[in-house]
Design a protein around this motif. Structure first.
Motif, PDB file in Angstrom:
ATOM      1  N   SER A 483      18.320 -71.710  54.535  1.00  0.00           N
ATOM      2  CA  SER A 483      17.645 -70.459  54.892  1.00  0.00           C
ATOM      3  C   SER A 483      16.336 -70.665  55.638  1.00  0.00           C
ATOM      4  CB  SER A 483      17.408 -69.579  53.647  1.00  0.00           C
ATOM      5  OG  SER A 483      17.612 -70.263  52.486  1.00  0.00           O
ATOM      6  N   HIS A 484      16.031 -71.915  56.012  1.00  0.00           N
ATOM      7  CA  HIS A 484      14.802 -72.163  56.762  1.00  0.00           C
ATOM      8  C   HIS A 484      15.105 -73.022  57.984  1.00  0.00           C
ATOM      9  CE1 HIS A 484      13.618 -71.279  52.616  1.00  0.00           C
ATOM     10  NE2 HIS A 484      12.669 -70.575  53.208  1.00  0.00           N
ATOM     11  N   PRO A 485      15.604 -72.384  59.040  1.00  0.00           N
ATOM     12  CA  PRO A 485      15.988 -73.157  60.227  1.00  0.00           C
ATOM     13  C   PRO A 485      14.791 -73.933  60.789  1.00  0.00           C
ATOM     14  CG  PRO A 485      16.638 -70.850  60.435  1.00  0.00           C
ATOM     15  CD  PRO A 485      15.780 -70.945  59.223  1.00  0.00           C
ATOM     16  N   SER A 486      15.084 -75.138  61.260  1.00  0.00           N
ATOM     17  CA  SER A 486      14.014 -75.974  61.802  1.00  0.00           C
ATOM     18  C   SER A 486      14.549 -76.648  63.065  1.00  0.00           C
ATOM     19  CB  SER A 486      13.601 -77.004  60.744  1.00  0.00           C
ATOM     20  OG  SER A 486      12.754 -77.959  61.266  1.00  0.00           O
ATOM     21  N   PRO A 487      14.456 -75.936  64.211  1.00  0.00           N
ATOM     22  CA  PRO A 487      15.037 -76.489  65.441  1.00  0.00           C
ATOM     23  C   PRO A 487      14.341 -77.797  65.847  1.00  0.00           C
ATOM     24  CG  PRO A 487      14.251 -74.221  65.754  1.00  0.00           C
ATOM     25  CD  PRO A 487      13.743 -74.676  64.441  1.00  0.00           C
ATOM     26  N   LEU A 488      15.117 -78.692  66.453  1.00  0.00           N
ATOM     27  CA  LEU A 488      14.581 -80.015  66.823  1.00  0.00           C
ATOM     28  C   LEU A 488      14.713 -80.212  68.330  1.00  0.00           C
ATOM     29  CD1 LEU A 488      16.009 -82.633  64.300  1.00  0.00           C
ATOM     30  CD2 LEU A 488      13.628 -81.928  64.561  1.00  0.00           C
ATOM     31  N   SER A 489      13.648 -80.699  68.975  1.00  0.00           N
ATOM     32  CA  SER A 489      13.758 -81.028  70.400  1.00  0.00           C
ATOM     33  C   SER A 489      14.512 -82.358  70.517  1.00  0.00           C
ATOM     34  CB  SER A 489      12.361 -81.170  71.006  1.00  0.00           C
ATOM     35  OG  SER A 489      11.721 -82.283  70.410  1.00  0.00           O
ATOM     36  N   VAL A 490      15.032 -82.638  71.703  1.00  0.00           N
ATOM     37  CA  VAL A 490      15.793 -83.887  71.876  1.00  0.00           C
ATOM     38  C   VAL A 490      14.913 -85.123  71.624  1.00  0.00           C
ATOM     39  CG1 VAL A 490      17.156 -85.271  73.520  1.00  0.00           C
ATOM     40  CG2 VAL A 490      17.480 -82.799  73.382  1.00  0.00           C
ATOM     41  N   PRO A 491      13.675 -85.157  72.179  1.00  0.00           N
ATOM     42  CA  PRO A 491      12.847 -86.348  71.891  1.00  0.00           C
ATOM     43  C   PRO A 491      12.578 -86.506  70.391  1.00  0.00           C
ATOM     44  CG  PRO A 491      11.859 -85.032  73.640  1.00  0.00           C
ATOM     45  CD  PRO A 491      13.013 -84.238  73.114  1.00  0.00           C
ATOM     46  N   ALA A 492      12.334 -85.396  69.711  1.00  0.00           N
ATOM     47  CA  ALA A 492      12.070 -85.486  68.262  1.00  0.00           C
ATOM     48  C   ALA A 492      13.306 -86.000  67.545  1.00  0.00           C
ATOM     49  CB  ALA A 492      11.672 -84.117  67.726  1.00  0.00           C
ATOM     50  N   LEU A 493      14.446 -85.464  67.953  1.00  0.00           N
ATOM     51  CA  LEU A 493      15.699 -85.891  67.325  1.00  0.00           C
ATOM     52  C   LEU A 493      15.937 -87.393  67.546  1.00  0.00           C
ATOM     53  CD1 LEU A 493      18.874 -83.795  67.280  1.00  0.00           C
ATOM     54  CD2 LEU A 493      19.106 -86.150  67.966  1.00  0.00           C
ATOM     55  N   THR A 494      15.688 -87.834  68.797  1.00  0.00           N
ATOM     56  CA  THR A 494      15.893 -89.255  69.112  1.00  0.00           C
ATOM     57  C   THR A 494      14.955 -90.130  68.279  1.00  0.00           C
ATOM     58  OG1 THR A 494      16.286 -88.479  71.357  1.00  0.00           O
ATOM     59  CG2 THR A 494      16.119 -90.862  71.072  1.00  0.00           C
ATOM     60  N   ALA A 495      13.695 -89.713  68.216  1.00  0.00           N
ATOM     61  CA  ALA A 495      12.710 -90.503  67.471  1.00  0.00           C
ATOM     62  C   ALA A 495      13.114 -90.595  65.997  1.00  0.00           C
ATOM     63  CB  ALA A 495      11.334 -89.875  67.612  1.00  0.00           C
ATOM     64  N   ILE A 496      13.603 -89.494  65.446  1.00  0.00           N
ATOM     65  CA  ILE A 496      13.991 -89.497  64.020  1.00  0.00           C
ATOM     66  C   ILE A 496      15.199 -90.420  63.804  1.00  0.00           C
ATOM     67  CG2 ILE A 496      14.855 -88.054  62.129  1.00  0.00           C
ATOM     68  CD1 ILE A 496      13.212 -85.731  63.299  1.00  0.00           C
ATOM     69  N   VAL A 497      16.150 -90.358  64.754  1.00  0.00           N
ATOM     70  CA  VAL A 497      17.334 -91.232  64.607  1.00  0.00           C
ATOM     71  C   VAL A 497      16.911 -92.703  64.660  1.00  0.00           C
ATOM     72  CG1 VAL A 497      19.502 -91.946  65.700  1.00  0.00           C
ATOM     73  CG2 VAL A 497      18.968 -89.519  65.490  1.00  0.00           C
ATOM     74  N   ILE A 498      15.995 -93.020  65.582  1.00  0.00           N
ATOM     75  CA  ILE A 498      15.537 -94.421  65.683  1.00  0.00           C
ATOM     76  C   ILE A 498      14.855 -94.846  64.384  1.00  0.00           C
ATOM     77  CG2 ILE A 498      13.926 -95.981  66.890  1.00  0.00           C
ATOM     78  CD1 ILE A 498      14.568 -94.384  69.467  1.00  0.00           C
ATOM     79  N   LEU A 499      14.013 -93.953  63.862  1.00  0.00           N
ATOM     80  CA  LEU A 499      13.308 -94.260  62.603  1.00  0.00           C
ATOM     81  C   LEU A 499      14.313 -94.539  61.479  1.00  0.00           C
ATOM     82  CD1 LEU A 499      10.561 -94.298  61.073  1.00  0.00           C
ATOM     83  CD2 LEU A 499      10.954 -91.882  60.556  1.00  0.00           C
ATOM     84  N   LYS A 500      15.311 -93.705  61.403  1.00  0.00           N
ATOM     85  CA  LYS A 500      16.333 -93.870  60.358  1.00  0.00           C
ATOM     86  C   LYS A 500      17.040 -95.223  60.524  1.00  0.00           C
ATOM     87  CE  LYS A 500      19.739 -93.258  57.490  1.00  0.00           C
ATOM     88  NZ  LYS A 500      19.696 -93.127  56.052  1.00  0.00           N
ATOM     89  N   LEU A 501      17.392 -95.552  61.775  1.00  0.00           N
ATOM     90  CA  LEU A 501      18.138 -96.797  61.980  1.00  0.00           C
ATOM     91  C   LEU A 501      17.282 -98.032  61.673  1.00  0.00           C
ATOM     92  CD1 LEU A 501      20.235 -95.907  65.171  1.00  0.00           C
ATOM     93  CD2 LEU A 501      20.955 -95.903  62.772  1.00  0.00           C
ATOM     94  N   VAL A 502      16.010 -97.953  62.047  1.00  0.00           N
ATOM     95  CA  VAL A 502      15.113 -99.088  61.738  1.00  0.00           C
ATOM     96  C   VAL A 502      15.002 -99.250  60.219  1.00  0.00           C
ATOM     97  CG1 VAL A 502      12.714 -99.910  61.882  1.00  0.00           C
ATOM     98  CG2 VAL A 502      13.804 -98.910  63.900  1.00  0.00           C
ATOM     99  N   GLY A 503      14.788 -98.127  59.542  1.00  0.00           N
ATOM    100  CA  GLY A 503      14.677 -98.165  58.078  1.00  0.00           C
ATOM    101  C   GLY A 503      15.950 -98.711  57.453  1.00  0.00           C
ATOM    102  N   PHE A 504      17.067 -98.227  57.948  1.00  0.00           N
ATOM    103  CA  PHE A 504      18.349 -98.654  57.395  1.00  0.00           C
ATOM    104  C   PHE A 504      18.563-100.164  57.603  1.00  0.00           C
ATOM    105  CE2 PHE A 504      23.008 -99.260  57.952  1.00  0.00           C
ATOM    106  CZ  PHE A 504      23.368 -98.997  56.648  1.00  0.00           C
TER     107      PHE A 504
END
Ligand SMILES: NC(=O)C1=CN([C@@H]2O[C@H](COP(=O)(O)OP(=O)(O)OC[C@H]3O[C@@H](n4cnc5c(N)ncnc54)[C@H](OP(=O)(O)O)[C@@H]3O)[C@@H](O)[C@H]2O)C=CC1
Ligand SMILES: CC(C)=CCC[C@@H](C)[C@H]1CC=C2C3=C(CC[C@@]21C)[C@@]1(C)CC[C@H](O)C(C)(C)[C@@H]1CC3
Length: 621
Positions: A483-504
């Motif tokens: 119930s709380h939409p949080s749209p993501l820009s492409v650069p933000a999305l990319t940065a988050i994916v990279i962060l996740k992969l580095v952490g993983f």
């Protein structure tokens, strides 16, 4: 003064290292009438508790020739001697030996040198066969009777390079516990144990405990009330239109809203379904780490199979019209049902543990205080036949349930927001957490070398953690996004994916490195790693991931946690709850582990900490 006792307070005697026939010089500090155990102190300051049978007067010992002690044959026989341990003291004693092992070595600057390939050399002394010796320990006649001067005991002899041998040989040289290939543990035990020893052992097991965690006995009461209350708070809070601190505390619904028999029966069905998959004879039977008894339990590691079958079953259910958004609309009732099950399970576990042998109890959950032991977990590995309750609960219903709930939240988001597909943020949260769980199940064997499986008993803390905390609080981000939409820009999305992969990457590599090393320390693939030997038979990694910080796996896990919260944006604190909780949990776990490892490895651990200075974040913490 301790009248009518064989050994008096202040007296210097020889104390046996449980699980071996090595004797060390110790000073008697006291005697506990209830447990019939002597408290003794080693020269390095380590205290432990020993039975009278494991103490001998110093006069019964004489020096042995060095060459004899070094003969491989003798070394082998020593390491293979039956582990007739005094359970109550085994881990502390190991610390004492580890401490002795490093004493002569600590001063030398071994940090720059290759730390692998060094040999622990003992300088033993042999007791003469006095009537006292024979009388107290008849079964030891055929064992090596060794005394080791405490301060010169286990020298790290760098000149004697150990050849990269097969694991068997290396373990035989260092491992002072009973090994599986020594034959059946129980029958060996039966051969050597006298009735009075059994009694002492019972007492030892029944009263020994490591220092209390979590605020001790009072803390246990607090956590028992606080943890369920906190879950309730989160669940009620996330359900509000405005889950901000301004609406704190959330209104409490009428009591009858909490209870839903159907929700409870769904939870029971889910657990039974997972139990069925767990006992399905598919997948590997993996061996756990050696227990205090030297025994190694077997675990059916078919978690990946379980999640695949569960996914197929869920997909089929959705296909045939089952509305999974029920999980969203009945979240509170499902959480209440899980709480009831975890509570009943905890009571069962505590009662069940009362029938367990002393050596099956968890050292950390054996304080003698019912509430503390109930909370912390009294028995280490409660099993019904081969069904391991702790392993099952930790890896199956809650963990796979977490993914199911996230999926249900994605469906609920589509329904509530009128979307054809889940939002980007919801997809990220779902995929990230699914990857985490699938990875955990794919590498299920690696959990056997974690703290929970090796040290923590199974009680309310883990039962509640596994069945309630994980599925109903780790899903907060997905619930929030419904119930709380949080749209993501492409650069933000990319940065988050990279962060996740580095952490993983950090998380997986470091966990696998430690697991591989613990399973086979002489694995050729790990031969480039430097290690510090400890006299317990295990070594500590000081290069590779474990040379970077003391808990590289926590670092990776924290980076992943950050990547799970970021898609939810910064409008509310609630989706950041996991990140905040996780920092607290891991910092506390790190401290608990420090205490445990210091106790196990003594000065060798201090040496490791001097070499690897940071705990979780390089150059920061
Ligand atoms: N998502 C979640 O809620 C949670 C996730 N986790 C994750 O689970 C994983 C397991 O964590 P946890 O069980 O806490 O801890 P670890 O897997 O880090 O286990 C700690 C143990 O590893 C061994 N060890 C420590 N240092 C070394 C070294 N230098 N060389 C070799 N062995 C070493 C010691 O055991 P020994 O020497 O006896 O083998 C120590 O007791 C982590 O990745 C953690 O992030 C943990 C808690 C919660
Ligand atoms: C406050 C409270 C109730 C504490 C209980 C803590 C438990 C929730 C966690 C203790 C260790 C855990 C691990 C995982 C889940 C959370 C608990 C049970 C884990 C199974 C998650 C998946 C990972 O891949 C893992 C297998 C490494 C991990 C092991 C530890």
């Amino acid at each position: 003064m301790m009248p009518s006792l064989k050994y008096q307070k202040g007296e210097t005697v020889m104390g046996r290292w449980p699980g071996s026939s090595l004797y060390y010089e110790v000073k008697v500090l006291g005697f506990d009438l209830k447990s019939q155990l002597y408290t003794v102190i080693y020269k390095d300051g380590t205290e432990l508790e020993l039975r009278e049978q494991d103490l001998k007067s110093t006069s019964g010992f004489q020096a042995r020739s060095r060459s004899r002690s070094r003969s491989p044959g003798r070394r082998r026989s020593r390491s293979r001697s039956p582990g007739r341990t005094t359970r109550r003291s085994s881990s502390r004693t190991a610390a004492a030996v580890a401490a002795a092992a490093i004493t002569d070595n600590a001063a030398s600057s071994r940090r720059e040198t290759r730390l692998r390939d060094v040999e622990v050399t003992l300088s033993p002394l042999q007791p003469t066969k006095t009537p006292e010796n024979n009388g107290n320990n008849r079964h030891e006649k055929n064992e090596d009777k060794l005394k080791v001067e405490n301060n010169t005991a286990n020298k790290i002899n760098e000149s004697e390079k150990k050849v990269e041998a097969e694991p068997e040989k290396i373990q035989g040289r260092y491992n002072l516990r009973r090994r599986k290939d020594d034959g059946d543990a129980k029958s060996d035990e039966a051969k050597v144990e006298h009735p009075e020893e059994k009694e002492a052992k019972k007492a030892a097991g029944a009263t020994f405990a490591t220092p209390l965690d979590f605020g001790g006995k009072i803390g246990a009461y607090f956590w028992l009330l606080f943890l369920p209350a906190w879950v309730l708070f989160l669940v009620l809070h996330v359900n509000q239109e405005d889950p901000s601190l301004a609406t704190f505390p959330p209104p409490l619904p009428p009591l009858d809203v909490f209870w839903d028999a159907q929700a409870l029966s769904f939870i029971i069905l889910w657990i039974l379904f997972q139990a069925l998959l767990y006992v399905t004879p598919v997948g590997k039977l993996s061996e756990g780490m050696p227990l205090r008894s030297g025994e190694r339990l077997k675990y059916r590691t078919n978690g990946f199979f379980a999640i695949v079958v569960s996914a197929v079953a869920v997909a089929a259910a959705v296909h045939y019209g089952v509305d999974l958004t029920y999980i969203y609309s009945h979240f509170l009732q499902l959480a209440t049902g899980s709480f009831l099950i975890s509570f009943v399970l905890s009571i069962f576990l505590y009662v069940y543990s009362r029938y367990a042998a002393p050596e099956q109890l968890a050292l950390g959950g054996n304080s003698g205080n019912v509430v503390y032991d109930f909370f912390k977990g009294h028995e280490l590995n409660p099993r019904i036949k081969n069904f391991d309750l702790k392993f099952f609960c930790e890896m199956r219903p809650g963990l796979i349930g977490w993914c199911l709930i996230n999926f249900a939240m994605a469906l609920a988001e589509m329904k509530k927001q009128g979307l054809d597909a889940p939002s980007n943020s919801m997809i990220l949260v779902n995929l990230f957490q699914l990857l985490y769980v699938v990875d955990g199940l794919w590498n299920e064997e690696a959990i056997l070398t974690t703290m929970d499986l090796m040290h923590d008993g199974f009680g309310f803390m883990l039962a509640f953690g596994d069945l309630v905390w994980v599925p109903f609080t780790y899903t907060m981000q997905a619930y929030y996004l419904v119930s709380h939409p949080s749209p993501l820009s492409v650069p933000a999305l990319t940065a988050i994916v990279i962060l996740k992969l580095v952490g993983f990457y950090i998380f997986r590599k470091s966990n696998s490195e430690k697991n591989a090393f613990r399973r086979n320390p002489s694995d050729p693939k790990l031969s480039y790693l430097k290690t510090i030997p400890t006299a317990t038979g295990k070594s500590l990694l000081v290069s590779g991931w474990w040379g970077m910080v003391r808990h590289p796996n926590y670092l990776g896990d924290l980076l992943m946690a950050l990547a799970w919260s970021l898609p939810c944006g910064f409008s509310h604190l609630l989706p950041w709850y996991y990140m905040i909780y996780f920092i607290i949990l891991l910092v506390h776990r790190d401290s608990r582990d420090m205490v445990e490892c210091r106790r196990k490895y003594g000065l060798a651990w201090d040496e490791y900490c001097r070499t690897v200075r940071y705990r979780i974040i390089p150059h920061v913490y």
